[in-house]
Scaffold this motif. Structure first.
Motif, mmCIF file in Angstrom:
data_model
loop_
_atom_site.group_PDB
_atom_site.id
_atom_site.type_symbol
_atom_site.label_atom_id
_atom_site.label_comp_id
_atom_site.label_asym_id
_atom_site.label_seq_id
_atom_site.Cartn_x
_atom_site.Cartn_y
_atom_site.Cartn_z
ATOM 1 N N LEU A 26 0.845 -1.193 0.000
ATOM 2 C CA LEU A 26 0.000 0.000 0.000
ATOM 3 C C LEU A 26 0.879 1.242 0.000
ATOM 4 O O LEU A 26 1.991 1.205 0.508
ATOM 5 N N VAL A 27 0.349 2.311 -0.552
ATOM 6 C CA VAL A 27 1.043 3.595 -0.436
ATOM 7 C C VAL A 27 0.247 4.446 0.540
ATOM 8 O O VAL A 27 -0.947 4.677 0.346
ATOM 9 N N CYS A 28 0.900 4.865 1.614
ATOM 10 C CA CYS A 28 0.215 5.681 2.609
ATOM 11 C C CYS A 28 -0.071 7.068 2.015
ATOM 12 O O CYS A 28 0.812 7.697 1.446
ATOM 13 N N VAL A 48 5.785 3.549 1.454
ATOM 14 C CA VAL A 48 5.331 2.294 0.855
ATOM 15 C C VAL A 48 5.207 1.286 2.001
ATOM 16 O O VAL A 48 6.182 0.959 2.673
ATOM 17 N N LEU A 49 3.976 0.845 2.234
ATOM 18 C CA LEU A 49 3.699 -0.032 3.370
ATOM 19 C C LEU A 49 3.487 -1.467 2.915
ATOM 20 O O LEU A 49 2.978 -1.712 1.825
ATOM 21 N N PRO A 73 -3.043 -13.781 12.502
ATOM 22 C CA PRO A 73 -3.996 -14.121 13.571
ATOM 23 C C PRO A 73 -3.983 -13.089 14.699
ATOM 24 O O PRO A 73 -4.984 -12.874 15.362
ATOM 25 N N GLU A 74 -2.834 -12.423 14.913
ATOM 26 C CA GLU A 74 -2.748 -11.434 15.993
ATOM 27 C C GLU A 74 -3.267 -10.056 15.562
ATOM 28 O O GLU A 74 -3.239 -9.113 16.339
ATOM 29 N N GLY A 75 -3.649 -9.937 14.326
ATOM 30 C CA GLY A 75 -4.122 -8.640 13.833
ATOM 31 C C GLY A 75 -3.370 -8.266 12.564
ATOM 32 O O GLY A 75 -2.663 -9.088 11.986
ATOM 33 N N ILE A 76 -3.523 -7.018 12.161
ATOM 34 C CA ILE A 76 -2.872 -6.582 10.920
ATOM 35 C C ILE A 76 -1.459 -6.077 11.236
ATOM 36 O O ILE A 76 -1.272 -5.236 12.116
ATOM 37 N N LYS A 77 -0.485 -6.640 10.520
ATOM 38 C CA LYS A 77 0.920 -6.282 10.752
ATOM 39 C C LYS A 77 1.372 -5.334 9.646
ATOM 40 O O LYS A 77 1.177 -5.612 8.462
ATOM 41 N N VAL A 78 1.932 -4.207 10.038
ATOM 42 C CA VAL A 78 2.328 -3.183 9.062
ATOM 43 C C VAL A 78 3.825 -2.893 9.183
ATOM 44 O O VAL A 78 4.343 -2.704 10.280
ATOM 45 N N THR A 79 4.524 -2.867 8.064
ATOM 46 C CA THR A 79 5.928 -2.433 8.044
ATOM 47 C C THR A 79 6.101 -1.380 6.951
ATOM 48 O O THR A 79 5.275 -1.260 6.060
ATOM 49 N N GLY A 80 7.206 -0.639 7.037
ATOM 50 C CA GLY A 80 7.520 0.378 6.013
ATOM 51 C C GLY A 80 7.023 1.753 6.369
ATOM 52 O O GLY A 80 7.311 2.730 5.681
ATOM 53 N N ASN A 81 6.259 1.870 7.474
ATOM 54 C CA ASN A 81 5.697 3.164 7.884
ATOM 55 C C ASN A 81 6.731 3.972 8.651
ATOM 56 O O ASN A 81 7.462 3.429 9.470
ATOM 57 N N LYS A 82 6.806 5.290 8.361
ATOM 58 C CA LYS A 82 7.724 6.160 9.097
ATOM 59 C C LYS A 82 7.081 6.657 10.390
ATOM 60 O O LYS A 82 7.762 7.144 11.266
ATOM 61 N N CYS A 83 5.748 6.615 10.465
ATOM 62 C CA CYS A 83 5.100 7.063 11.702
ATOM 63 C C CYS A 83 3.869 6.199 11.970
ATOM 64 O O CYS A 83 3.479 5.376 11.148
ATOM 65 N N LYS A 84 3.268 6.404 13.148
ATOM 66 C CA LYS A 84 2.167 5.526 13.559
ATOM 67 C C LYS A 84 0.884 5.738 12.741
ATOM 68 O O LYS A 84 0.019 4.880 12.699
ATOM 69 N N PHE A 125 -3.614 3.892 8.921
ATOM 70 C CA PHE A 125 -4.060 3.950 7.532
ATOM 71 C C PHE A 125 -4.162 2.541 6.950
ATOM 72 O O PHE A 125 -5.186 2.174 6.359
ATOM 73 N N ALA A 126 -3.113 1.723 7.134
ATOM 74 C CA ALA A 126 -3.084 0.386 6.544
ATOM 75 C C ALA A 126 -4.178 -0.499 7.143
ATOM 76 O O ALA A 126 -4.838 -1.267 6.438
#
Lengths: 116, 414
Positions: free
Chosen positions: A3-5, A13-14, A20-31, A36-37
């Motif tokens: 995804l693009v934030c 670029v995320l 199972p623990e929820g949605i995992k997001v990487t690539g983000n510079k801030c919370k 958003f993702a």
């Protein structure tokens, strides 16, 4: 999922995945990227900016936006709804022209001073 | 004595911010704007995304402009002349500006001049497109004016050439208004616009982006009937046999912006061939003492937040007591451009703000500033792209005769 934030001009670029623990997001510079993702994978939302017609020949249309976000899939419905709206007074920037338009949870606000 | 401390030419975001910054320091300012309303191009920027850096809010362009317009209207030090056009500038001990309006021809004088003329869109004539020139060939800014100011839809089915931000914004805008955008075609192998605009303007609306493709020919007599699309190689040469005809009633062009500097050139101000705007020092003063260049007339910005910021630097600087300038060159490599291009050592602050674009996309990069061969500042970057302007504050202390070099190196190389 890639995804693009769109929250700020950084355009991070995320990588978002459902675990199972929820949605995992990487690539983000801030919370804000995580929020958003997460929303993008569950119930994507967008703000809408457009114009509505006026009764004034010197300003045939006036810019408006949603004060907040609405479900992404409702964008075209809201456009159709706003086609029927006509500004018949000189609004100031920030004034509401449609309260909770179509019950989508966002007001439509005028974004310039119509008074010169 | 001059009529004004400064005359600001242009009532867009740059002019508004420069005028306010100068007036807030007590300077008497005249703002000259050729249109009937202040705000410049932001008047037609109904979309949001403005002001995230400056106000921490996602405003529409109109709202962003309105905040500054309100400030100008409330400031007793600023006089505004609308529908007034500058036709000549003369430099004597002061600046004599000749302007024309419904009032006739008037002359104003000022100690300083701020050029905030903005930029122009490159047109179809500036990119090589063959064929006819019927109605329906227009720049993205013109299409935006039709839709957002005049409430008219200039196309039912169009092709957009160029992936600049205005083109992307208009792809979405026209789609929302009911037009069909067949696709956005970009001759380069990478998009020109901001990544988030590709995402929220094209991907969201299933508008295809075609890279390394351009419009070769326009068909139609009175109105555009079709365009011919063709693949191009990395030297921008057509690849024979890849032509494709697409029926449409408009070709919308978003192929870049060029700083507007006719007035600067009339004053023989030095222009940087890279930015196509004047060479300036850290206070945005050009090669001519007392003349400042700000906003998109200086170099094309992608965020208005930085336009306001540079304009404020100039607006504040012009109120300071004048000192003899000591201009020093800055050498640089690896940059598409670096602004300011010069340093005035007589007015050097603890930190100097620089704006730059990388010459090529870099996944990881190191910016280095050195004085006489000694590195005095480094900063690491992840993902630098030519379309995305960066700002950096560099603590620089130097003396006349010292050599300043800025370099941008690929961080992957060991």
């Amino acid at each position: 999922m890639r995804l693009v934030c769109i929250v700020c001009p950084n355009g991070c670029v995320l990588e978002a995945e459902k675990t199972p623990e929820g949605i995992k997001v990487t690539g983000n510079k801030c919370k804000r990227g995580i929020a958003f993702a997460t929303e993008e994978l569950t119930a994507p939302k967008r703000s809408l900016t457009t114009t509505v017609a006026t009764v004034y020949p010197d300003m045939p249309v006036v810019p408006v936006r949603t004060d907040g976000e609405i479900p992404k899939e409702k964008i075209f419905d809201l456009m159709a709804y706003l086609k029927k709206v006509k500004a018949d007074k000189r609004y100031r920037a920030g004034e509401v022209i449609c309260k909770d338009a179509m019950g989508l949870g966002a007001d439509i606000i005028i974004t310039i001073d119509m008074i010169e | 004595m001059s009529d004004y401390k400064a005359i600001v030419i242009g009532g867009g975001p740059a002019g508004l911010a420069a005028a306010l910054a100068a007036a807030n320091e007590g300077a008497k300012v005249l703002m000259i704007e050729r249109e009937a309303r202040l705000g410049g191009i932001l008047k037609q920027c109904v979309h949001d995304g403005f002001g995230v850096i400056r106000f921490g809010e996602k405003l529409s362009g109109c709202e962003y402009a309105q905040r500054f317009i309100n400030g100008v209207k409330q400031n007793a030090n600023i006089e505004v002349r609308l529908q007034t056009f500058v036709i000549q500038i003369e430099k004597t001990e002061e600046f004599r500006i000749t302007a024309t309006s419904a009032r006739g021809i008037e002359v104003f004088t000022a100690e300083n001049l701020v050029l905030a003329n903005g930029c122009r869109e490159r047109t179809a004539r500036q990119v090589n497109i063959h064929g006819t020139r019927p109605a329906g060939v227009m720049t993205a800014g013109v299409a935006q004016n039709y839709v957002n100011l005049q409430g008219a839809l200039p196309t039912k089915r169009c092709v957009i050439l160029g992936s600049g931000d205005i083109g992307l914004i208009m792809a979405r805008r026209l789609t929302l208004e009911g037009a069909q955008v067949v696709g956005v075609y970009e001759a380069k192998s990478t998009p020109s616009g901001l990544t988030r605009n590709i995402s929220q303007c094209l991907t969201d609306f299933n508008i295809p982006l075609h890279l390394s493709k351009t419009v070769k020919r326009v068909f139609g007599n009175n109105r555009v009937e079709a365009v011919e699309i063709c693949d191009v190689n990395d030297k921008m040469e057509y690849i024979d046999g890849t032509e494709e005809i697409i029926a449409c009633d408009a070709l919308i062009i978003s192929v870049g912006l060029i700083p507007e500097n006719e007035l600067a050139e009339s004053l023989h101000i030095q222009i940087d061939p890279r930015t196509k705007g004047p060479l300036v020092d850290q206070n945005m003063m050009t090669s001519l003492d007392g003349v400042y260049s700000v906003g998109n007339a200086l170099h094309v910005h992608d965020l208005v937040d930085y336009v306001s910021e540079t304009a404020e630097i100039a607006g504040k600087a012009l109120t300071q007591p004048k000192k003899q300038r000591e201009w020093t060159d800055i050498q640089h490599n690896g940059f598409l451009y670096l602004v300011p291009q010069k340093l005035d050592l007589a007015a050097l602050a603890d930190k100097t703000v620089f704006y730059f674009r990388t010459a090529i996309p870099l996944a990881s990069a190191i910016l280095k500033a050195s004085v006489d061969g000694e590195v005095v500042f480094t900063k690491k970057y992840a993902h630098l792209k030519p379309p995305e302007m960066e700002k950096v504050e560099v603590p620089l202390q130097l003396q006349q005769g010292q050599k300043v070099v800025f370099s941008l190196e690929d961080g992957e190389v060991r």
